[in-house]
Motif scaffolding. Structure first.
Motif, PDB file in Angstrom:
ATOM      1  N   SER A  30       0.809  -1.219   0.000  1.00  0.00           N
ATOM      2  CA  SER A  30       0.000   0.000   0.000  1.00  0.00           C
ATOM      3  C   SER A  30       0.841   1.268   0.000  1.00  0.00           C
ATOM      4  O   SER A  30       0.298   2.363  -0.152  1.00  0.00           O
ATOM      5  CB  SER A  30      -0.944   0.002   1.199  1.00  0.00           C
ATOM      6  OG  SER A  30      -0.210  -0.035   2.407  1.00  0.00           O
ATOM      7  N   TRP A  53      -0.336   5.234  -4.463  1.00  0.00           N
ATOM      8  CA  TRP A  53      -0.528   4.274  -3.385  1.00  0.00           C
ATOM      9  C   TRP A  53      -1.954   4.259  -2.834  1.00  0.00           C
ATOM     10  O   TRP A  53      -2.487   3.207  -2.492  1.00  0.00           O
ATOM     11  CB  TRP A  53       0.453   4.562  -2.244  1.00  0.00           C
ATOM     12  CG  TRP A  53       0.195   5.863  -1.560  1.00  0.00           C
ATOM     13  CD1 TRP A  53       0.701   7.092  -1.893  1.00  0.00           C
ATOM     14  CD2 TRP A  53      -0.656   6.075  -0.429  1.00  0.00           C
ATOM     15  NE1 TRP A  53       0.213   8.052  -1.050  1.00  0.00           N
ATOM     16  CE2 TRP A  53      -0.619   7.467  -0.134  1.00  0.00           C
ATOM     17  CE3 TRP A  53      -1.440   5.249   0.366  1.00  0.00           C
ATOM     18  CZ2 TRP A  53      -1.339   8.009   0.917  1.00  0.00           C
ATOM     19  CZ3 TRP A  53      -2.156   5.792   1.413  1.00  0.00           C
ATOM     20  CH2 TRP A  53      -2.097   7.167   1.684  1.00  0.00           C
ATOM     21  N   ASN A  74      -6.024  -2.245  -1.795  1.00  0.00           N
ATOM     22  CA  ASN A  74      -4.888  -2.439  -0.879  1.00  0.00           C
ATOM     23  C   ASN A  74      -5.167  -3.515   0.160  1.00  0.00           C
ATOM     24  O   ASN A  74      -4.235  -4.143   0.669  1.00  0.00           O
ATOM     25  CB  ASN A  74      -4.529  -1.123  -0.208  1.00  0.00           C
ATOM     26  CG  ASN A  74      -3.821  -0.170  -1.158  1.00  0.00           C
ATOM     27  OD1 ASN A  74      -3.308  -0.572  -2.203  1.00  0.00           O
ATOM     28  ND2 ASN A  74      -3.801   1.110  -0.811  1.00  0.00           N
TER      29      ASN A  74
END
Length: 123
Positions: A30, A53, A74
C-alpha cells in the motif's frame, strides 16, 4: 522487496475487454505507486499507466487513455488493469511494477516487476 504475479491475460477479439490482475506479496504494497507496462513482439517495453498508493490518482499513456483504467485494492494487495475497446495493437505481454514516486513513465524508476501476462487481440 515486493513480489508481483500478473494474471488475467488471454485471447480476445478486437473491441472486447479484459481485466488483468497483479497480486503482490508483502506488507508494504500500500505504500507503492503501481505501474503497468507492456511489450509487444519486436518492440521495447512501454509505459501503460500507473496508480498512486492510495488509489486517488492515476495517469496513462496517450495510446490507452480513455480505454484502460487502473484500480487497486490495498486490502487484497492487488492492482487491476481494466482494458476496454481493445485493438490488435494492444497485443503484448503486460507487466506490473512498483515505484516509490508518482509521475514517472520510465522503466528505470520502477523496481520490482512481475513475470508478465500475455494479451492477444485478434482482428
Amino acid at each position: 522487496q515486493v513480489q508481483l504475479v500478473e494474471s488475467g491475460g488471454g485471447l480476445v477479439q478486437a473491441g472486447g475487454s479484459l481485466r488483468l490482475s497483479c497480486a503482490a506479496s508483502g506488507r508494504t504494497f500500500s505504500s507503492y505507486t503501481m505501474g503497468w507496462f507492456r511489450q509487444a513482439p519486436g518492440k521495447e517495453r512501454e509505459f501503460v499507466g500507473a496508480i498512486i498508493w492510495s488509489g486517488g490518482s492515476t495517469y496513462y499513456a496517450d495510446s490507452v487513455r480513455g480505454r484502460f483504467t487502473i484500480s487497486r485494492d490495498n486490502a487484497k494487495n492487488t492492482v487491476y488493469l481494466h482494458m476496454n475497446s481493445l485493438k490488435p495493437e494492444d497485443t503484448a505481454v503486460y507487466y506490473c511494477a512498483t515505484t516509490r514516486g508518482f509521475g514517472s513513465r520510465l522503466e528505470i524508476d520502477f523496481g520490482s516487476w512481475g513475470q508478465g501476462t500475455q494479451v492477444t487481440v485478434s482482428s
